[in-house]
Write a protein that holds these residues in place. Structure first.
Motif, PDB file in Angstrom:
ATOM      1  N   ALA A 154       0.811  -1.219   0.000  1.00 29.20           N
ATOM      2  CA  ALA A 154       0.000   0.000   0.000  1.00 29.20           C
ATOM      3  C   ALA A 154       0.842   1.265   0.000  1.00 29.20           C
ATOM      4  N   LEU A 155       2.070   1.191   0.510  1.00 24.43           N
ATOM      5  CA  LEU A 155       2.892   2.394   0.654  1.00 24.43           C
ATOM      6  C   LEU A 155       4.099   2.346  -0.266  1.00 24.43           C
ATOM      7  N   HIS A 160       7.630   3.371   3.409  1.00 27.43           N
ATOM      8  CA  HIS A 160       7.630   2.172   4.258  1.00 27.43           C
ATOM      9  C   HIS A 160       8.919   2.077   5.059  1.00 27.43           C
ATOM     10  N   ASP A 161      10.056   2.397   4.433  1.00 29.16           N
ATOM     11  CA  ASP A 161      11.325   2.304   5.147  1.00 29.16           C
ATOM     12  C   ASP A 161      11.366   3.260   6.339  1.00 29.16           C
ATOM     13  N   GLN A 162      10.691   4.399   6.222  1.00 25.73           N
ATOM     14  CA  GLN A 162      10.689   5.376   7.309  1.00 25.73           C
ATOM     15  C   GLN A 162       9.843   4.900   8.496  1.00 25.73           C
ATOM     16  N   ILE A 163       8.805   4.150   8.221  1.00 28.13           N
ATOM     17  CA  ILE A 163       7.907   3.712   9.308  1.00 28.13           C
ATOM     18  C   ILE A 163       8.006   2.204   9.533  1.00 28.13           C
ATOM     19  N   VAL A 168       6.386  -3.064  12.065  1.00 27.55           N
ATOM     20  CA  VAL A 168       6.720  -4.334  12.713  1.00 27.55           C
ATOM     21  C   VAL A 168       6.072  -4.419  14.093  1.00 27.55           C
ATOM     22  N   ILE A 169       6.116  -3.328  14.848  1.00 21.94           N
ATOM     23  CA  ILE A 169       5.487  -3.311  16.174  1.00 21.94           C
ATOM     24  C   ILE A 169       3.989  -3.569  16.047  1.00 21.94           C
ATOM     25  N   PHE A 170       3.339  -2.891  15.098  1.00 17.76           N
ATOM     26  CA  PHE A 170       1.907  -3.088  14.907  1.00 17.76           C
ATOM     27  C   PHE A 170       1.602  -4.510  14.445  1.00 17.76           C
ATOM     28  N   ALA A 171       2.412  -5.041  13.505  1.00 18.68           N
ATOM     29  CA  ALA A 171       2.161  -6.368  12.955  1.00 18.68           C
ATOM     30  C   ALA A 171       2.271  -7.447  14.032  1.00 18.68           C
ATOM     31  N   VAL A 248      12.781  -4.923  10.501  1.00 17.43           N
ATOM     32  CA  VAL A 248      13.302  -3.567  10.563  1.00 17.43           C
ATOM     33  C   VAL A 248      14.279  -3.333   9.419  1.00 17.43           C
ATOM     34  N   PRO A 249      14.462  -2.086   8.991  1.00 21.12           N
ATOM     35  CA  PRO A 249      15.360  -1.801   7.865  1.00 21.12           C
ATOM     36  C   PRO A 249      16.819  -2.055   8.231  1.00 21.12           C
TER      37      PRO A 249
END
Length: 304
Positions: A154-155, A160-163, A168-171, A248-249
């Motif tokens: 979607a992004l 996506h890399d910034q958030i 990951v925390i939400f998932a 995470v990136p």
């Protein structure tokens, strides 16, 4: 203050902790792991993510106790010349941040929904518990992968890399809330029919105040146990996602990322690049799980 400390020291929970060698050793290991992660910027021998300080000539150095080891790099270096010990400390910061944040998110969401389902009953209870039942049929890691995949699709990639850390925390958090909700719902079903709840209803106390002021404190015991056990699972879930390349990136590597990077060199002889981050992950998760097992037994009135 002194009296409160004295009462806490003489409590059943403190007595159980003092008489459990496994709990005390696990707590010591957990404190060391958490302390090394939190204090990494001050206690780490090097800053492994400062590009100006990296030297490719230091790549693949063996641990200090081996023949070609260097005392400046106790656990050796990786393919980019980064100190493995320092990388573990900084990587553990990300793993702990994700694990604690995801567990807190899952706990808050699960507790709120469990209280609503247990106290309100009826349609709300049926809908929420069926959603929880459906989600529990899928492994948590698959739910986390699904959420991460939807966000990636979607992004734009740079957004996506910034958030990515928050994704990951939400998932992970959204995949674990049913465990909390089901336990809280069951305890709430018992508490809502007790005399103190009925008395509060008679004198006109609102439902929200009854739930969060009277019922919630009486269902927190099992929640704390689940949260402690779930913390280890969340850290493992993050490590799994990062190992698969969807966590995470690379600019914020966790222990899972370090293990994935070291895995490429495992069979070429540079075993320390992946073995030591793996041992750090095992020590962290095992100590948390053992503390969770002790807390479950200590809070179980049948075992007293």
């Amino acid at each position: 203050m002194a009296a409160a400390i004295s009462r806490a020291w003489d409590s059943d929970l403190a007595w159980s902790f003092r008489h459990s060698p496994v709990a005390m050793l696990s707590a010591l290991v957990a404190v060391i792991c958490i302390g090394a992660a939190v204090l990494a910027p001050w206690v780490a021998p090097h800053n492994p993510f400062d590009l100006a300080s990296l030297n490719l000539m230091d790549a693949f150095k063996e641990p200090a106790w081996m023949d070609e080891g260097d005392r400046d790099y106790l656990l050796g270096t990786d393919d980019q010349g980064r100190d493995v010990l320092s990388a573990i400390m900084y990587g553990a910061r990300v793993s702990l941040l994700v694990g604690v944040s995801a567990t807190a998110f899952a706990m808050i969401l699960g507790v709120v929904l469990g209280l609503v389902a247990g106290y309100a009953g009826g349609t709300a209870d049926a809908v929420l518990m069926r959603i929880a039942d459906i989600q529990l049929t899928f492994p948590s890691i698959l739910v986390a992968l699904l959420v991460d995949g939807i966000v990636r699709a979607a992004l734009p990639r740079d957004v996506h890399d910034q958030i990515a850390l928050y994704v990951v925390i939400f998932a992970i958090g959204i995949s674990e809330w049913p465990r909390f909700a089901r336990v809280v719902r069951g305890s709430t079903l018992i508490e809502r029919n007790k005399e103190y709840v009925l008395a509060a209803r008679v004198i006109g106390v609102s439902g929200a105040r009854i739930v969060f002021t009277h019922v919630l404190p009486n269902v927190l015991g099992p929640v704390l146990v689940i949260a402690t056990l779930n913390l280890g699972l969340a850290i493992l879930a993050e490590a799994t996602l990062s190992f698969l390349g969807v966590g995470v990136p690379p600019t914020q590597p966790s222990l899972g990322t370090l293990i994935r990077i070291g895995n490429d060199f495992l069979f070429s002889g540079e075993w320390w690049i992946t073995i030591f981050p793996g041992l750090a992950l095992v020590a962290m998760v095992l100590s948390v799980n053992l503390l969770g097992d002790w807390l479950r037994d200590a809070l179980n009135p049948r075992l007293r």
